[in-house]
Design a protein around this motif. Structure first.
Motif, PDB file in Angstrom:
ATOM      1  N   PRO A  89      43.829  13.155  57.656  1.00  0.00           N
ATOM      2  CA  PRO A  89      44.040  13.302  56.542  1.00  0.00           C
ATOM      3  C   PRO A  89      44.388  14.563  56.427  1.00  0.00           C
ATOM      4  O   PRO A  89      44.867  15.362  57.027  1.00  0.00           O
ATOM      5  CB  PRO A  89      42.372  13.684  57.156  1.00  0.00           C
ATOM      6  CG  PRO A  89      41.568  12.365  57.348  1.00  0.00           C
ATOM      7  CD  PRO A  89      42.765  12.879  58.643  1.00  0.00           C
ATOM      8  N   SER A  90      44.067  14.137  55.419  1.00  0.00           N
ATOM      9  CA  SER A  90      44.860  15.618  54.517  1.00  0.00           C
ATOM     10  C   SER A  90      44.505  17.377  55.217  1.00  0.00           C
ATOM     11  O   SER A  90      42.973  17.264  55.644  1.00  0.00           O
ATOM     12  CB  SER A  90      45.363  16.262  53.176  1.00  0.00           C
ATOM     13  OG  SER A  90      43.873  16.904  52.319  1.00  0.00           O
ATOM     14  N   GLN A  91      45.492  18.983  55.040  1.00  0.00           N
ATOM     15  CA  GLN A  91      44.027  20.121  55.895  1.00  0.00           C
ATOM     16  C   GLN A  91      43.351  20.494  55.069  1.00  0.00           C
ATOM     17  O   GLN A  91      41.873  20.621  54.994  1.00  0.00           O
ATOM     18  CB  GLN A  91      45.250  20.487  55.962  1.00  0.00           C
ATOM     19  CG  GLN A  91      46.277  21.091  57.014  1.00  0.00           C
ATOM     20  CD  GLN A  91      46.841  22.072  57.081  1.00  0.00           C
ATOM     21  OE1 GLN A  91      47.029  22.283  56.618  1.00  0.00           O
ATOM     22  NE2 GLN A  91      47.846  21.920  58.109  1.00  0.00           N
ATOM     23  N   LYS A  92      43.503  20.139  53.177  1.00  0.00           N
ATOM     24  CA  LYS A  92      42.631  19.929  52.741  1.00  0.00           C
ATOM     25  C   LYS A  92      41.782  19.634  52.518  1.00  0.00           C
ATOM     26  O   LYS A  92      39.760  19.555  52.333  1.00  0.00           O
ATOM     27  CB  LYS A  92      43.099  19.820  50.801  1.00  0.00           C
ATOM     28  CG  LYS A  92      42.291  19.893  49.942  1.00  0.00           C
ATOM     29  CD  LYS A  92      42.548  19.905  48.215  1.00  0.00           C
ATOM     30  CE  LYS A  92      41.972  19.715  46.812  1.00  0.00           C
ATOM     31  NZ  LYS A  92      40.446  19.562  46.759  1.00  0.00           N
ATOM     32  N   ASP A  93      41.652  18.232  52.564  1.00  0.00           N
ATOM     33  CA  ASP A  93      40.496  16.397  52.712  1.00  0.00           C
ATOM     34  C   ASP A  93      39.353  17.422  54.066  1.00  0.00           C
ATOM     35  O   ASP A  93      38.145  17.089  54.261  1.00  0.00           O
ATOM     36  CB  ASP A  93      40.616  15.977  53.249  1.00  0.00           C
ATOM     37  CG  ASP A  93      41.299  15.440  51.669  1.00  0.00           C
ATOM     38  OD1 ASP A  93      41.260  15.257  50.726  1.00  0.00           O
ATOM     39  OD2 ASP A  93      41.989  13.936  51.523  1.00  0.00           O
ATOM     40  N   VAL A  94      40.349  17.401  54.912  1.00  0.00           N
ATOM     41  CA  VAL A  94      39.836  18.450  56.897  1.00  0.00           C
ATOM     42  C   VAL A  94      38.356  19.228  56.828  1.00  0.00           C
ATOM     43  O   VAL A  94      37.132  19.323  56.660  1.00  0.00           O
ATOM     44  CB  VAL A  94      40.323  17.805  57.856  1.00  0.00           C
ATOM     45  CG1 VAL A  94      39.966  18.805  58.927  1.00  0.00           C
ATOM     46  CG2 VAL A  94      41.168  17.012  58.144  1.00  0.00           C
ATOM     47  N   GLU A 146      37.489  19.892  52.920  1.00  0.00           N
ATOM     48  CA  GLU A 146      35.855  20.174  52.952  1.00  0.00           C
ATOM     49  C   GLU A 146      34.954  19.476  53.494  1.00  0.00           C
ATOM     50  O   GLU A 146      34.306  19.537  53.422  1.00  0.00           O
ATOM     51  CB  GLU A 146      36.579  19.181  51.252  1.00  0.00           C
ATOM     52  CG  GLU A 146      37.654  20.145  50.826  1.00  0.00           C
ATOM     53  CD  GLU A 146      37.981  19.299  49.645  1.00  0.00           C
ATOM     54  OE1 GLU A 146      37.487  18.427  49.608  1.00  0.00           O
ATOM     55  OE2 GLU A 146      38.212  20.181  48.373  1.00  0.00           O
ATOM     56  N   THR A 147      35.065  18.273  54.740  1.00  0.00           N
ATOM     57  CA  THR A 147      34.632  17.532  54.961  1.00  0.00           C
ATOM     58  C   THR A 147      34.310  18.291  56.189  1.00  0.00           C
ATOM     59  O   THR A 147      32.988  18.172  56.164  1.00  0.00           O
ATOM     60  CB  THR A 147      35.032  16.087  55.932  1.00  0.00           C
ATOM     61  OG1 THR A 147      35.650  15.665  54.960  1.00  0.00           O
ATOM     62  CG2 THR A 147      34.867  15.512  56.201  1.00  0.00           C
ATOM     63  N   ARG A 166      40.923  26.455  55.436  1.00  0.00           N
ATOM     64  CA  ARG A 166      42.609  25.388  55.961  1.00  0.00           C
ATOM     65  C   ARG A 166      43.197  26.515  57.079  1.00  0.00           C
ATOM     66  O   ARG A 166      43.748  25.478  57.962  1.00  0.00           O
ATOM     67  CB  ARG A 166      43.351  25.772  54.671  1.00  0.00           C
ATOM     68  CG  ARG A 166      42.633  24.663  53.486  1.00  0.00           C
ATOM     69  CD  ARG A 166      43.320  24.621  52.758  1.00  0.00           C
ATOM     70  NE  ARG A 166      43.721  23.449  51.586  1.00  0.00           N
ATOM     71  CZ  ARG A 166      44.090  23.617  50.565  1.00  0.00           C
ATOM     72  NH1 ARG A 166      45.890  24.018  50.783  1.00  0.00           N
ATOM     73  NH2 ARG A 166      44.243  22.794  49.231  1.00  0.00           N
TER      74      ARG A 166
END
Length: 245
Positions: free
Chosen positions: A32-37, A39-40, A45
């Motif tokens: 997953p993108s760094q942004k998604d990781v 947030e999850t 970041r």
């Protein structure tokens, strides 16, 4: 990076590493993108970037320009390692010696069966270098590792050679690790005992006496294991040992 961020990055790294090695993130899969990781996992970041950088350094993931980060095709293959830091504790040295007990017994047998005249020369040269370096335990330890490497080469099996070469001086803890508080006479007595063990092993290899070479190697390793185990027992009896001092 702050200590708190470093701790979060370490936790995330271990989580992603476990998912990769377990196959939950399969080879070739896109992370997953760094942004998604971020947030999850509820982290910054910066934390994600550090964790991913560590995964890349371990060969677990690869970055593709403009595409993202992917699990490496060889990610589930984790190479064997023994780091210098791992051998800082006596207990870990003992574990390595236990592994060497089996390894060097069979290695000596193969060396006795297959050695060449050139191999004998290399083994004797290393043995002489070891004896000449008595006054410097670290130099003696390097010469000792060269001695075992020469025996590995005499097996004519390059996998033995590569493994012993990789382990290097990790194979031979310098004697000042366990004789640091002892007299020079104690050091000399130890060196004489080890020299006799080595000479017995060399003689068996020269004579191509496979059973005796195995026995000599096993005896040498058992003696080393016994010495370190005794030191470990003594250390536990010292004041403050139970508290970690």
């Amino acid at each position: 990076m702050t200590a708190a961020a470093s701790s979060l990055s370490d936790t995330l790294y271990k989580k992603l590493e476990a998912q990769i090695l377990a196959g939950k993130l399969a080879p070739g899969a896109r992370l997953p993108s760094q942004k998604d990781v971020a947030e999850t996992e509820n982290v910054s970041r910066t934390v994600v970037r550090e964790a991913v950088a560590r995964l890349a350094a371990q060969g677990l993931v690869v970055s593709r320009q403009g595409s993202g980060v992917y699990v490496a095709e060889t990610a589930q293959y984790k190479p064997f390692q023994v780091t210098r830091d791992e051998l800082a504790e006596l207990a870990d040295v003992i574990k390595l010696l236990e592994m060497r007990l089996a390894l060097e017994t069979e290695m000596a047998g193969l060396a006795a069966a297959r050695r060449t005249t050139a191999d004998i020369g290399a083994i004797r040269e290393a043995l002489f270098a070891m004896e000449s370096a008595f006054d410097d335990p670290m130099v003696a330890a390097r010469a000792d590792s060269d001695f075992h490497l020469a025996i590995a080469r005499a097996t004519q099996n390059h996998y033995y050679e590569r493994l012993i070469e990789f382990l290097g001086v990790r194979l031979v803890p310098p004697r000042n690790m366990y004789l640091r508080d002892e007299s020079e006479d104690a050091h000399r007595a130890y060196a004489a005992k080890v020299r006799a063990e080595h000479e017995d092993l060399v003689d068996a290899i020269i004579r191509m006496d496979v059973p005796r070479a195995r026995d000599a190697a096993r005896h040498h390793m058992q003696e080393s294991l016994s010495r370190h185990s005794q030191l470990s027992a003594i250390a536990l009896l010292r004041p403050g040992a139970q508290s970690g001092d």
